[in-house]
Design a protein around this motif. Structure first.
Motif, PDB file in Angstrom:
ATOM      1  N   ARG A  15       0.836  -1.205   0.000  1.00 29.64           N
ATOM      2  CA  ARG A  15       0.000   0.000   0.000  1.00 29.64           C
ATOM      3  C   ARG A  15       0.869   1.252   0.000  1.00 29.64           C
ATOM      4  O   ARG A  15       0.585   2.205  -0.704  1.00 29.64           O
ATOM      5  N   PHE A  16       1.939   1.256   0.779  1.00 29.80           N
ATOM      6  CA  PHE A  16       2.873   2.373   0.750  1.00 29.80           C
ATOM      7  C   PHE A  16       3.495   2.503  -0.633  1.00 29.80           C
ATOM      8  O   PHE A  16       3.646   3.601  -1.154  1.00 29.80           O
ATOM      9  N   TYR A  17       3.856   1.378  -1.238  1.00 31.59           N
ATOM     10  CA  TYR A  17       4.470   1.365  -2.569  1.00 31.59           C
ATOM     11  C   TYR A  17       3.566   2.040  -3.597  1.00 31.59           C
ATOM     12  O   TYR A  17       4.038   2.763  -4.470  1.00 31.59           O
ATOM     13  N   TYR A  18       2.269   1.810  -3.495  1.00 32.21           N
ATOM     14  CA  TYR A  18       1.329   2.400  -4.450  1.00 32.21           C
ATOM     15  C   TYR A  18       0.849   3.795  -4.034  1.00 32.21           C
ATOM     16  O   TYR A  18      -0.047   4.351  -4.647  1.00 32.21           O
ATOM     17  N   GLY A  19       1.444   4.378  -2.999  1.00 29.25           N
ATOM     18  CA  GLY A  19       1.118   5.744  -2.608  1.00 29.25           C
ATOM     19  C   GLY A  19      -0.124   5.875  -1.756  1.00 29.25           C
ATOM     20  O   GLY A  19      -0.708   6.949  -1.678  1.00 29.25           O
ATOM     21  N   ALA A  52      -0.878   4.469  -9.561  1.00 32.02           N
ATOM     22  CA  ALA A  52       0.465   4.908  -9.165  1.00 32.02           C
ATOM     23  C   ALA A  52       1.298   5.284 -10.385  1.00 32.02           C
ATOM     24  O   ALA A  52       2.087   6.228 -10.329  1.00 32.02           O
ATOM     25  N   ASP A  53       1.143   4.553 -11.481  1.00 31.78           N
ATOM     26  CA  ASP A  53       1.900   4.874 -12.702  1.00 31.78           C
ATOM     27  C   ASP A  53       1.581   6.275 -13.213  1.00 31.78           C
ATOM     28  O   ASP A  53       2.434   6.939 -13.799  1.00 31.78           O
ATOM     29  N   ARG A  54       0.348   6.723 -13.008  1.00 27.69           N
ATOM     30  CA  ARG A  54      -0.044   8.067 -13.444  1.00 27.69           C
ATOM     31  C   ARG A  54       0.444   9.148 -12.488  1.00 27.69           C
ATOM     32  O   ARG A  54       0.665  10.280 -12.888  1.00 27.69           O
ATOM     33  N   ARG A  55       0.625   8.818 -11.204  1.00 27.91           N
ATOM     34  CA  ARG A  55       0.944   9.828 -10.190  1.00 27.91           C
ATOM     35  C   ARG A  55       2.414  10.160 -10.048  1.00 27.91           C
ATOM     36  O   ARG A  55       2.752  11.302  -9.727  1.00 27.91           O
ATOM     37  N   PHE A  56       3.302   9.195 -10.231  1.00 27.93           N
ATOM     38  CA  PHE A  56       4.693   9.395  -9.854  1.00 27.93           C
ATOM     39  C   PHE A  56       5.603   9.519 -11.062  1.00 27.93           C
ATOM     40  O   PHE A  56       5.403   8.869 -12.077  1.00 27.93           O
ATOM     41  N   PHE A 107       8.514   4.881   4.510  1.00 21.80           N
ATOM     42  CA  PHE A 107       7.367   4.153   3.965  1.00 21.80           C
ATOM     43  C   PHE A 107       6.263   5.134   3.585  1.00 21.80           C
ATOM     44  O   PHE A 107       5.588   4.963   2.578  1.00 21.80           O
ATOM     45  N   LEU A 108       6.085   6.172   4.389  1.00 19.96           N
ATOM     46  CA  LEU A 108       5.035   7.154   4.121  1.00 19.96           C
ATOM     47  C   LEU A 108       5.373   8.088   2.960  1.00 19.96           C
ATOM     48  O   LEU A 108       4.468   8.571   2.283  1.00 19.96           O
ATOM     49  N   THR A 109       6.660   8.365   2.723  1.00 16.99           N
ATOM     50  CA  THR A 109       7.019   9.427   1.779  1.00 16.99           C
ATOM     51  C   THR A 109       7.954   9.008   0.647  1.00 16.99           C
ATOM     52  O   THR A 109       8.349   9.864  -0.150  1.00 16.99           O
ATOM     53  N   LEU A 110       8.314   7.745   0.531  1.00 16.94           N
ATOM     54  CA  LEU A 110       9.336   7.356  -0.442  1.00 16.94           C
ATOM     55  C   LEU A 110       8.948   7.698  -1.877  1.00 16.94           C
ATOM     56  O   LEU A 110       9.783   8.181  -2.649  1.00 16.94           O
ATOM     57  N   ASN A 111       7.706   7.471  -2.276  1.00 13.44           N
ATOM     58  CA  ASN A 111       7.315   7.775  -3.662  1.00 13.44           C
ATOM     59  C   ASN A 111       7.494   9.250  -3.984  1.00 13.44           C
ATOM     60  O   ASN A 111       7.970   9.598  -5.066  1.00 13.44           O
ATOM     61  N   GLU A 112       7.131  10.125  -3.058  1.00  9.18           N
ATOM     62  CA  GLU A 112       7.312  11.554  -3.293  1.00  9.18           C
ATOM     63  C   GLU A 112       8.792  11.918  -3.324  1.00  9.18           C
ATOM     64  O   GLU A 112       9.214  12.748  -4.132  1.00  9.18           O
ATOM     65  N   GLN A 113       9.582  11.301  -2.443  1.00  2.98           N
ATOM     66  CA  GLN A 113      11.019  11.553  -2.455  1.00  2.98           C
ATOM     67  C   GLN A 113      11.626  11.137  -3.800  1.00  2.98           C
ATOM     68  O   GLN A 113      12.440  11.858  -4.366  1.00  2.98           O
ATOM     69  N   LEU A 114      11.216   9.979  -4.299  1.00  4.30           N
ATOM     70  CA  LEU A 114      11.725   9.500  -5.584  1.00  4.30           C
ATOM     71  C   LEU A 114      11.289  10.403  -6.732  1.00  4.30           C
ATOM     72  O   LEU A 114      12.063  10.667  -7.649  1.00  4.30           O
TER      73      LEU A 114
END
Length: 121
Positions: A15-19, A52-56, A107-114
């Protein structure tokens, strides 16, 4: 990648992985809503993946590798070093991921950091 992290979904990794930070935190503290939500998520992963593919923002720093490093070696800070954040990576290494709180933050912010790191390239 989502299916691999789903194996550890009772801690909310997929779930964290998918934002999905809120439900990821709920899964983290309730063992995937007592394993029932974790099993239902097996059917929901394709939809979460498309969203997630559309968001990040894609780029040279790979999301999948970063998530593998965080999930399995987060306490060593290897994922942070991979993103070019050497100071905090070394800090994680000597403090076991800031006593686990840094790992939870990642876990909470990794997608945004990436996304931020990939936008800078």
């Amino acid at each position: 990648m989502g299916y691999l992290l789903w194996i550890f979904g009772f801690i909310g990794a997929h779930r964290f992985y998918y934002g999905k930070q809120i439900s990821g935190a709920i899964w983290f503290f309730t063992l995937g809503l007592f394993f029932i939500g974790w099993i239902i998520d097996l059917l929901l992963i394709p939809g979460m993946s498309r969203e997630a593919d559309r968001r990040f923002v894609p780029g040279p720093v790979d999301y999948d590798l970063s998530w593998i490093l965080l999930t399995f070696l987060g306490w060593l800070g290897i994922h942070r070093m991979y993103m070019g954040k050497w100071f905090t990576g070394i800090l994680y290494m000597f403090t076991a991921g800031l006593l686990g709180l840094g790992i939870l933050w990642d876990f909470l912010t990794l997608n945004e950091q990436l996304s931020d790191v990939n936008e800078d390239y």
